[in-house]
Structures are given as C-alpha cells and as structure tokens.
Design an enzyme around this catalytic site. Structure first.
Site, PDB file in Angstrom:
ATOM      1  N   LYS A 116     -77.782 -19.421  -2.711  1.00  0.00           N
ATOM      2  CA  LYS A 116     -76.746 -18.400  -2.851  1.00  0.00           C
ATOM      3  C   LYS A 116     -77.272 -17.106  -3.452  1.00  0.00           C
ATOM      4  O   LYS A 116     -76.822 -16.014  -3.086  1.00  0.00           O
ATOM      5  CB  LYS A 116     -75.596 -18.961  -3.689  1.00  0.00           C
ATOM      6  CG  LYS A 116     -74.882 -20.122  -3.017  1.00  0.00           C
ATOM      7  CD  LYS A 116     -73.778 -20.654  -3.903  1.00  0.00           C
ATOM      8  CE  LYS A 116     -73.144 -21.887  -3.292  1.00  0.00           C
ATOM      9  NZ  LYS A 116     -72.110 -22.488  -4.148  1.00  0.00           N
ATOM     10  N   GLU A 199     -71.774 -14.800 -11.666  1.00  0.00           N
ATOM     11  CA  GLU A 199     -70.966 -13.826 -10.942  1.00  0.00           C
ATOM     12  C   GLU A 199     -69.768 -13.445 -11.793  1.00  0.00           C
ATOM     13  O   GLU A 199     -69.259 -14.261 -12.572  1.00  0.00           O
ATOM     14  CB  GLU A 199     -70.413 -14.433  -9.642  1.00  0.00           C
ATOM     15  CG  GLU A 199     -71.321 -14.374  -8.460  1.00  0.00           C
ATOM     16  CD  GLU A 199     -70.639 -14.887  -7.211  1.00  0.00           C
ATOM     17  OE1 GLU A 199     -71.307 -14.889  -6.175  1.00  0.00           O
ATOM     18  OE2 GLU A 199     -69.463 -15.302  -7.268  1.00  0.00           O
ATOM     19  N   ARG A 291     -73.238 -24.572   9.019  1.00  0.00           N
ATOM     20  CA  ARG A 291     -72.827 -25.777   9.742  1.00  0.00           C
ATOM     21  C   ARG A 291     -71.438 -25.548  10.309  1.00  0.00           C
ATOM     22  O   ARG A 291     -70.814 -24.513  10.049  1.00  0.00           O
ATOM     23  CB  ARG A 291     -72.788 -26.970   8.781  1.00  0.00           C
ATOM     24  CG  ARG A 291     -71.927 -26.681   7.550  1.00  0.00           C
ATOM     25  CD  ARG A 291     -71.706 -27.883   6.678  1.00  0.00           C
ATOM     26  NE  ARG A 291     -71.154 -27.528   5.371  1.00  0.00           N
ATOM     27  CZ  ARG A 291     -69.893 -27.267   5.112  1.00  0.00           C
ATOM     28  NH1 ARG A 291     -69.006 -27.265   6.091  1.00  0.00           N
ATOM     29  NH2 ARG A 291     -69.487 -26.963   3.887  1.00  0.00           N
TER      30      ARG A 291
END
Length: 448
Positions: A116, A199, A291
């Site tokens: 990420k 974050e 995916r």
C-alpha cells in the site's frame, strides 16, 4: 482459448468461475481440502484433486500442492478467485515458472499494488490524490514524529494485505504507541509482513471502488463504480452500483483516475481501485485489489459485462471487445453478502449443517451460493456462504426487489446475516443513501 482451467479456491467463487469456464467450453479442475470433500464446487467440476487437510495453510494456501494438481490434470491455467492466494505474488510467480497461466495480473503488478505504501507513491506520481500520510513504511519513532506534525486522528495500517486487518484508528499519542505494536503483530500474523504506514483518518467518508479491465494489447477500460460504504469493522456487507452519492462530474474524475493509475502500474486483467470520498466531494486513492472482487456481480448486472469471462479471455491473450464509450450503466444493483454468522450474537460465526435452504428467484434476482440443503459449513474458512444480488430500473425498485428477495430466502440449521440485511433495507438512512463507512459501526454501538 484454454482447454482446462484449475480453480484454486472454494465455495461460491469457485462455482462462479466454473460456470464461466463452462460457457466458454473449458473443462474445470476443483481443488479441495479434506473438510471440503463433499463440497458443491467439487461435485460441479469436471475433475477434482484433494490438496491437503482442513487447515488452509496446508491446503488452499499450499502453493506446491496446487501447482502439482494443475500439472497432474493438465490444466493450462489457474484462476485464484478471491482470498487465499489471489493476491499472492509468489503464487503468480510459481505459476509462471511452471508454465501455467495465472488468470490475473503479473507478479510484478501484484507486488507493486499489494504494497500500500508503494501504491500510494505511484498514485501520487501520476496525479491521483492520496490521503495525507507517511511517504513510506515507518518505524515507531518515525510514526510518532509524523503524528506530531500532521495531528490526530490517524490510521495505523499494514503495508501488505487487506480485508480490514492490521488497521487501527488512534486519536492521541498514547493510543498510537500501543496501536503500532498491536497492528504490527496482527499484520505479521495475517500477511507475514509487519510493516506499517500512517494515514490521516477521514471522518465519515464514503468508500467508492472502480472496476477496471486491462488487456495485453494496450486497452484499459473502467466499468464505472461501486458503493461499498456499508461495512462492519471494515468488512463490506452490502454493495451497490452505481453509487447513489456521485455527481456525473465526480464519477468521471474518479473513473479516469482509476484507469490512469492502472496503466501506470503496468496492470493487466481485472482489478479494482478503491477510493475514499469526503463530505466535500474530494476523493483519495486508498488501495488496489489485484483480483476479482466479492461484489463484482453488481457491476455485471448494470453493465452487462461478464467480468470473470473477461479475466479468462484476457489471460488467454484475447483483446477486449469494447471501447470506453460503448460501456454504459443500466439501472441499479445491490448485493447482500450472506454470511454464516449470528448478528444477534455480535456476528459470531455459525458453522454447521444447512438443514433447509430456499433461494429467492423471479425478475432481477441473482443468487451466487456455494452451499445448499444438506451441506455442512465448516468452521475453518471465511463465513461467506453466498450472495443475493438484485437489479432494478432504479434504486427504489432495486431496494423493493431486495426486500422481496430477502423475504423469500429461507435457511435453517445455521444463523445468517440475511435478517440483518432485511432490517437495513428498511432503515431510513439506507433508504436515503445517507451512510458512510462508519455508519454501521456507529449504529451497532448505539442502537436506536
């Protein structure tokens, strides 16, 4: 086109992939653990191979056993479904080394977008907004320094993996110090990697994701967006397409950003770019799922495009058949995830034998289930047993159809989340689409 495909998964997604293969004239190979010897996906497939004991680590996560099963059966390609090894770069690489096609992106793209922190850097480099946060993985000391600079609340997040694991919301320095240790341990246990990043925590945003398809011939398309804001502890329960919150202008911006980022990642096959949208209409890249998604049926119902078939066609080297302007949204679709969990007991898992099951039907109703009457839901895996998906000409009709379908659904022997969905379908906030990612947790913590 492939002659034979092995599906490295179980339950409803294994059946979903097998049905797509059957329509394409492809023979299928199921793999199963000892606990799943009588499972529906095993009975549906043309061939089946046992790959180990009940524990996922010794069966559905056993790369060597799955590759061996593909070789033994002559499967030319492997579809990983979602979960298990679907976003595992090592597995994709093992397929490549064995001369077997992995129906998904390259291991390099999985590695890049599965990290990420690296995905955030890439997004920032191509002008896709990201939530303010650390530019890279951080040590505990670096995290404390960053927190002092940007302020609270913050999210401590695992750099690897997903599914809501390895995440902690902290509102002060003391909570941060504790969360860094706990989140690292949880991330290492879940993903084998305890690296973290921080974050800024957005209060009450909406969770919007964009489905993309990218072939090996330079065509990259989006299939518009899905709204996934109804979540419990960051696990999605209910999804809609299109989002009832986006303006046409904001929709165009988010979808264009998703395609731009997929191209920058060198991505191929089906993938999903996830974004947060704040109350002011600003959007921020969150992560990419490399995916097919659990919620892909709502996009299929509003666009008419079979995403799983396109995954297989792309992996076989075929070109996408559409231009972006050819793809439009018709009507509204909603998906209700049916889990073997008891909402009255805090969503505690409810494995056991399904004594009776009657699925809804009729106009605009689709049921993707991996279990039926007489089947045993084992306690070893994810609790999802199926999905009820409805389509209507607009959101009002889709909700009415959803209520009707949930009323028709009958299951005995295990508890499920279906009654919880039925109650949500009458909730005034849901009816008004006035929800956000913290909506359900707040509602459950303070029931009205």
């Amino acid at each position: 086109m492939f002659r034979k495909v092995l599906i490295a998964n179980r339950g409803e997604i294994a059946l979903r992939v097998m049905r797509a293969c059957r329509e394409l004239g492809i023979r299928t190979v199921a793999v199963y653990s000892e606990a799943d010897a009588q499972a529906r996906h095993v009975r549906y497939a043309d061939e089946a191979r046992c790959i180990g004991p009940a524990a996922a680590s010794r069966s559905y996560l056993n790369i060597e056993a799955i590759i061996a099963a593909a070789r033994e059966t002559g499967a030319e390609a492997i579809h990983p479904g979602y979960g298990f090894l679907a976003e595992n770069a090592e597995f994709a690489r093992a397929c490549r080394e064995a001369g077997i096609v992995f129906i998904g992106p390259s291991p390099e793209a999985i590695t890049l977008m599965g990290d990420k922190a690296e995905a955030r850097k890439l997004a920032d480099s191509v002008g896709v907004p990201v939530v303010p946060g650390t530019p890279d993985k951080v040590t505990p000391d670096e995290a404390l320094t960053f927190a002092d600079r940007i302020g609270f609340p913050l999210m401590v997040k695992a750099a690897a993996g997903g599914g809501g694991r390895g995440i902690r919301v902290v509102r002060n320095r003391a909570e941060l110090e504790q969360a860094l240790e706990v989140a690292a341990q949880e991330a290492h246990a879940a993903f084998g990697d305890g690296a973290l990043y921080l974050e800024k925590f957005l209060e009450r945003p909406r969770h919007i994701e964009v489905q993309v398809l990218v072939d090996h011939h330079g065509t990259a398309l989006h299939l518009f967006e899905r709204e996934c804001s109804i979540q419990r502890r960051r696990q999605k329960l209910w999804e809609e397409a299109p989002s009832p919150a986006l303006t046409p202008g904001l929709r165009a911006q988010i979808c264009e950003a998703a395609v731009r980022l997929a191209r920058a990642a060198g991505y191929t096959n089906a993938g999903t770019l996830e974004f947060l949208v704040d109350a002011g209409g600003s959007f921020y890249f969150l992560e990419m799922n490399t995916r097919v998604q659990v919620e892909h049926p709502v996009t299929e119902l509003v666009t008419g495009i079979d995403i799983v078939k396109e995954q297989i066609r792309i992996a076989a080297g075929e070109r996408l058949l559409w231009r972006q302007e050819d793809i439009t949204v018709h009507g509204h679709a909603i998906e209700f995830r049916v889990n073997a969990e008891d909402p009255a007991l805090g969503f505690f898992p409810s494995p056991g034998v399904i004594e009776r099951m009657e699925l809804p039907s009729g106009p605009g109703v689709r049921c993707d289930f991996g279990f039926g009457p007489g089947d045993e839901v084992p306690p070893y895996y994810d609790s999802l047993i199926g999905k009820i998906i409805v389509w209507g000409r607009d959101r009002t009709e889709a909700l009415a159809r959803g209520r009707r379908a949930l009323d028709e659904f009958v299951v005995e022997g295990i508890a499920t989340t279906a009654p919880f969905h039925r109650a949500l379908a009458d909730d005034p906030a849901v009816l008004a689409a006035a929800y956000h990612v913290q909506f359900l947790d707040e509602r459950l913590a303070h029931p009205q």
